[in-house]
Design a protein around this motif. Structure first.
Motif, PDB file in Angstrom:
ATOM      1  N   GLY A  58      38.229  -7.546 -27.426  1.00  0.00           N
ATOM      2  CA  GLY A  58      39.380  -8.419 -27.270  1.00  0.00           C
ATOM      3  C   GLY A  58      39.559  -8.936 -25.864  1.00  0.00           C
ATOM      4  N   GLY A  59      40.368  -9.990 -25.754  1.00  0.00           N
ATOM      5  CA  GLY A  59      40.622 -10.610 -24.467  1.00  0.00           C
ATOM      6  C   GLY A  59      41.628 -11.727 -24.627  1.00  0.00           C
ATOM      7  N   PRO A  60      41.708 -12.638 -23.682  1.00  0.00           N
ATOM      8  CA  PRO A  60      42.727 -13.689 -23.727  1.00  0.00           C
ATOM      9  C   PRO A  60      42.651 -14.595 -24.942  1.00  0.00           C
ATOM     10  CG  PRO A  60      41.087 -14.139 -22.022  1.00  0.00           C
ATOM     11  CD  PRO A  60      40.861 -12.732 -22.478  1.00  0.00           C
ATOM     12  N   ASP A  61      41.482 -14.707 -25.553  1.00  0.00           N
ATOM     13  CA  ASP A  61      41.330 -15.580 -26.721  1.00  0.00           C
ATOM     14  C   ASP A  61      41.569 -14.870 -28.047  1.00  0.00           C
ATOM     15  OD1 ASP A  61      40.672 -17.809 -25.127  1.00  0.00           O
ATOM     16  OD2 ASP A  61      38.600 -17.124 -24.985  1.00  0.00           O
ATOM     17  N   GLY A  62      41.804 -13.556 -28.006  1.00  0.00           N
ATOM     18  CA  GLY A  62      42.073 -12.831 -29.241  1.00  0.00           C
ATOM     19  C   GLY A  62      41.092 -11.699 -29.478  1.00  0.00           C
ATOM     20  N   PRO A  63      41.011 -11.209 -30.718  1.00  0.00           N
ATOM     21  CA  PRO A  63      40.098 -10.100 -31.032  1.00  0.00           C
ATOM     22  C   PRO A  63      38.654 -10.477 -30.740  1.00  0.00           C
ATOM     23  CG  PRO A  63      41.642 -10.507 -32.836  1.00  0.00           C
ATOM     24  CD  PRO A  63      41.775 -11.661 -31.898  1.00  0.00           C
ATOM     25  N   GLY A  64      37.861  -9.470 -30.370  1.00  0.00           N
ATOM     26  CA  GLY A  64      36.452  -9.712 -30.110  1.00  0.00           C
ATOM     27  C   GLY A  64      35.654  -8.431 -30.296  1.00  0.00           C
ATOM     28  N   PHE A  65      34.347  -8.562 -30.365  1.00  0.00           N
ATOM     29  CA  PHE A  65      33.492  -7.391 -30.508  1.00  0.00           C
ATOM     30  C   PHE A  65      33.450  -6.626 -29.189  1.00  0.00           C
ATOM     31  CE2 PHE A  65      31.957 -10.136 -33.913  1.00  0.00           C
ATOM     32  CZ  PHE A  65      31.945  -9.239 -34.977  1.00  0.00           C
ATOM     33  N   GLY A  66      33.455  -5.295 -29.317  1.00  0.00           N
ATOM     34  CA  GLY A  66      33.478  -4.454 -28.143  1.00  0.00           C
ATOM     35  C   GLY A  66      32.096  -4.059 -27.673  1.00  0.00           C
ATOM     36  N   ILE A  67      32.031  -2.917 -27.004  1.00  0.00           N
ATOM     37  CA  ILE A  67      30.779  -2.396 -26.481  1.00  0.00           C
ATOM     38  C   ILE A  67      30.583  -0.975 -26.995  1.00  0.00           C
ATOM     39  CG2 ILE A  67      30.833  -3.827 -24.412  1.00  0.00           C
ATOM     40  CD1 ILE A  67      31.938  -1.423 -22.887  1.00  0.00           C
ATOM     41  N   GLU A  68      29.370  -0.448 -26.850  1.00  0.00           N
ATOM     42  CA  GLU A  68      29.051   0.906 -27.282  1.00  0.00           C
ATOM     43  C   GLU A  68      29.552   1.138 -28.713  1.00  0.00           C
ATOM     44  OE1 GLU A  68      30.338   3.706 -24.315  1.00  0.00           O
ATOM     45  OE2 GLU A  68      29.210   2.723 -22.718  1.00  0.00           O
ATOM     46  N   HIS A  69      30.434   2.114 -28.940  1.00  0.00           N
ATOM     47  CA  HIS A  69      30.850   2.382 -30.324  1.00  0.00           C
ATOM     48  C   HIS A  69      31.803   1.323 -30.873  1.00  0.00           C
ATOM     49  CE1 HIS A  69      33.365   4.662 -27.478  1.00  0.00           C
ATOM     50  NE2 HIS A  69      34.367   4.462 -28.299  1.00  0.00           N
ATOM     51  N   GLY A  70      32.146   0.332 -30.055  1.00  0.00           N
ATOM     52  CA  GLY A  70      32.948  -0.782 -30.552  1.00  0.00           C
ATOM     53  C   GLY A  70      32.143  -2.041 -30.765  1.00  0.00           C
ATOM     54  N   ALA A  71      30.819  -1.933 -30.579  1.00  0.00           N
ATOM     55  CA  ALA A  71      29.964  -3.120 -30.608  1.00  0.00           C
ATOM     56  C   ALA A  71      29.963  -3.845 -31.946  1.00  0.00           C
ATOM     57  CB  ALA A  71      28.532  -2.740 -30.223  1.00  0.00           C
ATOM     58  N   HIS A  72      30.218  -3.133 -33.027  1.00  0.00           N
ATOM     59  CA  HIS A  72      30.193  -3.759 -34.353  1.00  0.00           C
ATOM     60  C   HIS A  72      31.594  -3.895 -34.953  1.00  0.00           C
ATOM     61  CE1 HIS A  72      25.873  -3.487 -34.214  1.00  0.00           C
ATOM     62  NE2 HIS A  72      25.947  -2.188 -33.983  1.00  0.00           N
ATOM     63  N   ILE A  73      32.610  -3.754 -34.108  1.00  0.00           N
ATOM     64  CA  ILE A  73      33.998  -3.863 -34.574  1.00  0.00           C
ATOM     65  C   ILE A  73      34.672  -5.012 -33.840  1.00  0.00           C
ATOM     66  CG2 ILE A  73      36.219  -2.699 -34.819  1.00  0.00           C
ATOM     67  CD1 ILE A  73      34.690  -0.032 -34.638  1.00  0.00           C
ATOM     68  N   ARG A  74      35.217  -5.943 -34.586  1.00  0.00           N
ATOM     69  CA  ARG A  74      35.944  -7.060 -33.981  1.00  0.00           C
ATOM     70  C   ARG A  74      37.418  -6.670 -33.915  1.00  0.00           C
ATOM     71  NH1 ARG A  74      38.507 -11.949 -35.363  1.00  0.00           N
ATOM     72  NH2 ARG A  74      38.109 -13.611 -33.830  1.00  0.00           N
ATOM     73  N   GLY A  75      37.917  -6.525 -32.711  1.00  0.00           N
ATOM     74  CA  GLY A  75      39.299  -6.109 -32.567  1.00  0.00           C
ATOM     75  C   GLY A  75      39.714  -6.048 -31.110  1.00  0.00           C
ATOM     76  N   PHE A  76      40.568  -5.077 -30.782  1.00  0.00           N
ATOM     77  CA  PHE A  76      41.086  -4.910 -29.432  1.00  0.00           C
ATOM     78  C   PHE A  76      40.972  -3.460 -28.993  1.00  0.00           C
ATOM     79  CE2 PHE A  76      43.861  -8.457 -30.902  1.00  0.00           C
ATOM     80  CZ  PHE A  76      43.695  -9.354 -29.853  1.00  0.00           C
ATOM     81  N   ASP A  77      40.777  -3.243 -27.691  1.00  0.00           N
ATOM     82  CA  ASP A  77      41.136  -1.954 -27.129  1.00  0.00           C
ATOM     83  C   ASP A  77      42.484  -2.163 -26.439  1.00  0.00           C
ATOM     84  OD1 ASP A  77      40.591  -3.178 -24.685  1.00  0.00           O
ATOM     85  OD2 ASP A  77      38.910  -1.872 -24.180  1.00  0.00           O
ATOM     86  N   CYS A  78      43.023  -1.138 -25.804  1.00  0.00           N
ATOM     87  CA  CYS A  78      44.390  -1.231 -25.291  1.00  0.00           C
ATOM     88  C   CYS A  78      44.547  -2.323 -24.243  1.00  0.00           C
ATOM     89  CB  CYS A  78      44.856   0.116 -24.753  1.00  0.00           C
ATOM     90  SG  CYS A  78      43.947   0.737 -23.317  1.00  0.00           S
ATOM     91  N   SER A  79      43.608  -2.408 -23.305  1.00  0.00           N
ATOM     92  CA  SER A  79      43.727  -3.400 -22.246  1.00  0.00           C
ATOM     93  C   SER A  79      43.402  -4.803 -22.743  1.00  0.00           C
ATOM     94  CB  SER A  79      42.832  -3.027 -21.067  1.00  0.00           C
ATOM     95  OG  SER A  79      41.489  -2.875 -21.465  1.00  0.00           O
ATOM     96  N   GLY A  80      42.522  -4.901 -23.743  1.00  0.00           N
ATOM     97  CA  GLY A  80      42.229  -6.200 -24.334  1.00  0.00           C
ATOM     98  C   GLY A  80      43.451  -6.780 -25.027  1.00  0.00           C
ATOM     99  N   LEU A  81      44.211  -5.923 -25.698  1.00  0.00           N
ATOM    100  CA  LEU A  81      45.442  -6.369 -26.355  1.00  0.00           C
ATOM    101  C   LEU A  81      46.465  -6.821 -25.319  1.00  0.00           C
ATOM    102  CD1 LEU A  81      47.132  -6.649 -28.984  1.00  0.00           C
ATOM    103  CD2 LEU A  81      47.907  -4.296 -28.566  1.00  0.00           C
ATOM    104  N   ALA A  82      46.601  -6.051 -24.235  1.00  0.00           N
ATOM    105  CA  ALA A  82      47.553  -6.419 -23.186  1.00  0.00           C
ATOM    106  C   ALA A  82      47.171  -7.751 -22.545  1.00  0.00           C
ATOM    107  CB  ALA A  82      47.614  -5.317 -22.133  1.00  0.00           C
ATOM    108  N   GLU A  83      45.876  -7.933 -22.297  1.00  0.00           N
ATOM    109  CA  GLU A  83      45.420  -9.193 -21.700  1.00  0.00           C
ATOM    110  C   GLU A  83      45.722 -10.356 -22.633  1.00  0.00           C
ATOM    111  OE1 GLU A  83      41.467 -11.084 -19.552  1.00  0.00           O
ATOM    112  OE2 GLU A  83      41.187  -9.568 -21.129  1.00  0.00           O
ATOM    113  N   TYR A  84      45.445 -10.170 -23.924  1.00  0.00           N
ATOM    114  CA  TYR A  84      45.713 -11.217 -24.914  1.00  0.00           C
ATOM    115  C   TYR A  84      47.198 -11.565 -24.956  1.00  0.00           C
ATOM    116  CZ  TYR A  84      46.604 -13.259 -29.511  1.00  0.00           C
ATOM    117  OH  TYR A  84      47.036 -14.069 -30.520  1.00  0.00           O
TER     118      TYR A  84
END
Length: 210
Positions: free
Chosen positions: A93-119
């Motif tokens: 996630g980031g300013p444009d919305g949900p996104g694929f993460g890294i490592e164990h989040g690489a195949h999940i489109r969503g947010f981590d805590c800071s990605g949600l705050a940035e969005y």
């Protein structure tokens, strides 16, 4: 998780005081901001699994240049609330919305805590960065008894050391926050005040400034 009925009065009261608030459609070309109504955002950006309870409550459009601190905080809080139900994704996630993460989040489109705050704060016209370390320095420190919607609530493994901050939530009111908790969960609203785990790691509150 709290009852949905507990959220609407908070925003309805604030909207009455402000004469209406908006959500922003996002950063366009990395520079300009486009204003849109909450209803429009619900129709075009809101995940099907997220709650519609607050959608459409703030119909008036206000130019971003005319927004003051309280209004921007409400926009950020509302934007985060509309993402409830989106999966947690480590690094996602980031300013444009949900996104694929890294490592164990690489195949999940969503947010981590800071990605949600940035969005959420991008929707209110503020750039706060995509990591908790940056976000901790993205505004002014606010006393706990002065928390208002949109403020960023931080938690650290050692509350005496900002370098150990590992989680951030977006305030709904003085006791509740919307956040992306951990892998396997989704964006949700929780009461943090009185929770021994959260209370033990609470380090402070930041109110972003643009």
């Amino acid at each position: 998780m709290i009852l949905e009925t507990g959220l609407a009065p908070i925003f309805a009261t604030a909207a009455g005081l402000m004469g209406g608030v908006v959500l922003l459609a996002g950063l366009v070309g990395g520079a300009s901001l486009t204003a849109t109504t909450t209803s429009a955002m619900c129709q075009t950006q809101r995940p099907a699994s997220a709650s519609a309870t607050l959608c459409g409550q703030f119909p008036d459009v206000i130019p971003v240049e005319g927004l003051a601190g309280p209004e921007r905080g409400l926009i950020a809080a509302q934007a985060a609330l509309l993402m409830r139900g989106v999966p947690y994704s480590w690094g996602g996630g980031g300013p444009d919305g949900p996104g694929f993460g890294i490592e164990h989040g690489a195949h999940i489109r969503g947010f981590d805590c800071s990605g949600l705050a940035e969005y959420a704060w991008a929707k209110a016209g503020a750039r706060i960065g995509g990591h908790t370390s940056t976000q901790w320095n993205a505004g002014v420190h606010v006393p706990r008894d002065q928390i208002r919607p949109g403020d960023l609530i931080f938690f650290a493994r050692d509350p005496a050391r900002p370098a150990t901050i590992h989680h951030v939530g977006i305030a709904v009111d003085a006791s509740r926050m919307v956040h992306a908790p951990s892998t396997g969960s989704t964006v949700r609203t929780d009461t943090w005040v009185g929770d021994p785990y959260r209370e033990g790691e609470f380090i402070g509150v930041i109110r972003p400034v643009s």
